[in-house]
Design an enzyme around this catalytic site. Sequence first.
Site, PDB file in Angstrom:
ATOM      1  N   ARG A   1      54.096  39.532  33.447  1.00 48.89           N
ATOM      2  CA  ARG A   1      52.864  39.597  32.677  1.00 48.89           C
ATOM      3  C   ARG A   1      52.553  38.261  32.007  1.00 48.89           C
ATOM      4  O   ARG A   1      53.440  37.446  31.783  1.00 48.89           O
ATOM      5  CB  ARG A   1      52.960  40.674  31.591  1.00 48.89           C
TER       6      ARG A   1
ATOM      7  N   LYS B   1      49.884  48.236  32.596  1.00 48.53           N
ATOM      8  CA  LYS B   1      50.017  47.969  31.168  1.00 48.53           C
ATOM      9  C   LYS B   1      48.655  47.858  30.493  1.00 48.53           C
ATOM     10  O   LYS B   1      48.546  48.075  29.284  1.00 48.53           O
ATOM     11  CB  LYS B   1      50.855  46.713  30.923  1.00 48.53           C
TER      12      LYS B   1
ATOM     13  N   HIS C   1      55.851  53.580  23.974  1.00 47.58           N
ATOM     14  CA  HIS C   1      56.448  52.818  25.071  1.00 47.58           C
ATOM     15  C   HIS C   1      57.863  53.349  25.266  1.00 47.58           C
ATOM     16  O   HIS C   1      58.832  52.792  24.739  1.00 47.58           O
ATOM     17  CB  HIS C   1      56.468  51.317  24.725  1.00 47.58           C
TER      18      HIS C   1
ATOM     19  N   SER D   1      60.609  46.031  27.629  1.00 43.67           N
ATOM     20  CA  SER D   1      60.955  45.843  29.039  1.00 43.67           C
ATOM     21  C   SER D   1      62.419  45.408  29.209  1.00 43.67           C
ATOM     22  O   SER D   1      62.897  44.535  28.478  1.00 43.67           O
ATOM     23  CB  SER D   1      60.055  44.774  29.637  1.00 43.67           C
TER      24      SER D   1
ATOM     25  N   LYS E   1      64.854  51.806  29.858  1.00 44.60           N
ATOM     26  CA  LYS E   1      64.058  53.046  29.887  1.00 44.60           C
ATOM     27  C   LYS E   1      64.104  53.701  31.265  1.00 44.60           C
ATOM     28  O   LYS E   1      64.417  54.876  31.400  1.00 44.60           O
ATOM     29  CB  LYS E   1      62.572  52.760  29.541  1.00 44.60           C
ATOM     30  N   THR E   2      63.795  52.891  32.288  1.00 50.81           N
ATOM     31  CA  THR E   2      63.727  53.437  33.654  1.00 50.81           C
ATOM     32  C   THR E   2      65.118  53.854  34.135  1.00 50.81           C
ATOM     33  O   THR E   2      65.312  54.959  34.645  1.00 50.81           O
ATOM     34  CB  THR E   2      63.108  52.385  34.600  1.00 50.81           C
TER      35      THR E   2
ATOM     36  N   ASP F   1      58.103  55.233  31.422  1.00 52.23           N
ATOM     37  CA  ASP F   1      57.565  54.089  30.674  1.00 52.23           C
ATOM     38  C   ASP F   1      56.573  54.382  29.549  1.00 52.23           C
ATOM     39  O   ASP F   1      56.568  53.678  28.549  1.00 52.23           O
ATOM     40  CB  ASP F   1      56.910  53.122  31.669  1.00 52.23           C
TER      41      ASP F   1
ATOM     42  N   ARG G   1      60.634  43.996  41.430  1.00 56.20           N
ATOM     43  CA  ARG G   1      60.302  45.378  41.065  1.00 56.20           C
ATOM     44  C   ARG G   1      60.085  46.264  42.281  1.00 56.20           C
ATOM     45  O   ARG G   1      59.729  45.792  43.363  1.00 56.20           O
ATOM     46  CB  ARG G   1      58.973  45.394  40.303  1.00 56.20           C
TER      47      ARG G   1
END
Length: 532
Positions: free
Chosen positions: A60, A200, A219, A239, A243-244, A258, A324
């Site tokens: 990003r 996002k 988030h 990030s 989380k994932t 997410d 990713r």
Amino acid sequence: MTFGRVNPQFQLEDQGITGLGDVYYNLMEPALIEAALKNGEGKLGQGGAFLVTTGKFTGRSPKDKHVVKTADVADKIWWENNKAMSPEGFDALHADMLEHMKGKDYYVQDLVGGADPEHSINVRMVTELAWHNLFIRHLLRRPEREALDSFVSDFTVINCPSFSANPERHNCRSETVIAMNFEKKLILIGGTQYAGENKKSVFTLLNYLLPEKGIMPMHCSANHAIGNPVDTAIFFGLSGTGKTTLSADPSRTLIGDDEHGWSDRGTFNFEGGCYAKTIGLNPEAEPEIYATTSKFGTVIENMVYDEETFELDFEDSSLTQNMRCAYPLEYISNSSESALGGHPKNVILLTCDAYGVLPPIARLTPAQAMYHFLSGFTSKTPGTERGVVEPEPTFSTCFGAPFMPRRPEEYGNLLREKIAKHGATCWLVNTGWTGGAFGTGSRMPIKATRGLLTAALEGTLNEVEFRKDENFGFDVPVSVPGVETALLDPRQTWADQAAYDAQAAKLVGMFADNFEQYLPHIDDDVKAAAIG
Ligand SMILES: Nc1ncnc2c1ncn2[C@@H]1O[C@H](COP(=O)(O)OP(=O)(O)O)[C@@H](O)[C@H]1O
Ligand SMILES: C=C(OP(=O)(O)O)C(=O)O
Ligand SMILES: [Mn+2]
């Protein structure tokens, strides 16, 4: 020419987007892959995954993200955290982008953000790249095909990577631009191919809209006990904090990886797909995520592969450390069909502490949870944002500062009310360094983190002995069955314990300095939970 299925009353022309080449509405996966291949956008990989590279932007570009300062949002936006763009700059950008789009083929997906129909919004994604259309079709939620015939969007996103913004004319910073106009219900993205900007920007939009309805946008990832959505857990984290990885737990049902909302009805995923980091992805530690990388239509972004066998190299981060894969939720076998959960029973704050100071798990009082939520101490992971090359300690409020249009206390107060009302138990989990800081220590083993989380979620952790941490005041377990005891006390994991004490003192000071900005906005109990 136009192709595909669309509401005849709501085509691009009806939105003032005219003069394009061919327009493809709501193509499904096979047709999108065919189009992307025909356009030379990428390659077909093993199992029918789609392999792409994104050039200069592989993460990003937060510094190029703007909120348009229109009258109706001017006093609602947290301007210290969000770059303004003038309405005039936006209008010029919009006009120039529409002009630039003329004659080119475009792909449109009509999608939904939010699994709870009462709180969802319709989003139309207009993309120059067919694979971006495939990506966002995975990531957001799909209406029934019949519903497309009457679909009207609440917000529209136009993503045009070949467009270059003009900072002077468009009131932006560089040739790359992400401009959010809440009044015009329009988001314009230009000059970057990184797919994460698509998802996002929708997240940022919901973070703006939902608090006004009393819904806490978060988030976080979420899962629940198999067959029992009442036992829901949410995992906040910036990030790269896990989380994932940690929500894809073979012993629990995945709700999402997410972005979620917490309403009076419980939790709901904003999305319908996942976007996992693939660097070092290991089939033993993360079998479910690994398996998605050779499934039909999974978008593989910026991974190096063998030109002959198309075998992916999970260790080669020469394109970016932020490589990713994107896939629909149902590619994880134990995922929730509804993407809905109950009121969280456990709230986990994931932090990736590059200093190696915080314990792998600590139990927080509600006031401590609020303190840590507002502080958001963690690290930026290499690659997710442009320019970050090694773990960079940061205080990212709400564990997602780049996506928060409103002031942190607004989110903090909503979360606090919900935690109190539903009696959630809160935990801080460090997935970062142990045995020393980044450079000397090592990353916390995933197995240990999982073991501690399982104990917390199954309730066995509440039965062990806890000690009060001298530096941070929270409760830390002394020993946990199945987890190496030495890991639980970070000081013991450092070869040089005086060095640990010095690093811990430094971190306590950083917490105190950072929190000063929140003191005028918070209640006494949270003040009492402050560190340092
Ligand atoms: N203890 C740990 N817990 C979670 N992830 C870990 C841990 N140690 C290493 N990792 C790695 O860190 C990364 C976490 O990324 P991910 O789960 O995608 O984070 P997020 O979804 O929060 O962006 C993965 O590459 C994972 O393999
Ligand atoms: C996709 C991103 O985040 P996360 O790693 O949290 O999924 C991102 O920040 O661009
Ligand atoms: Mn993630």
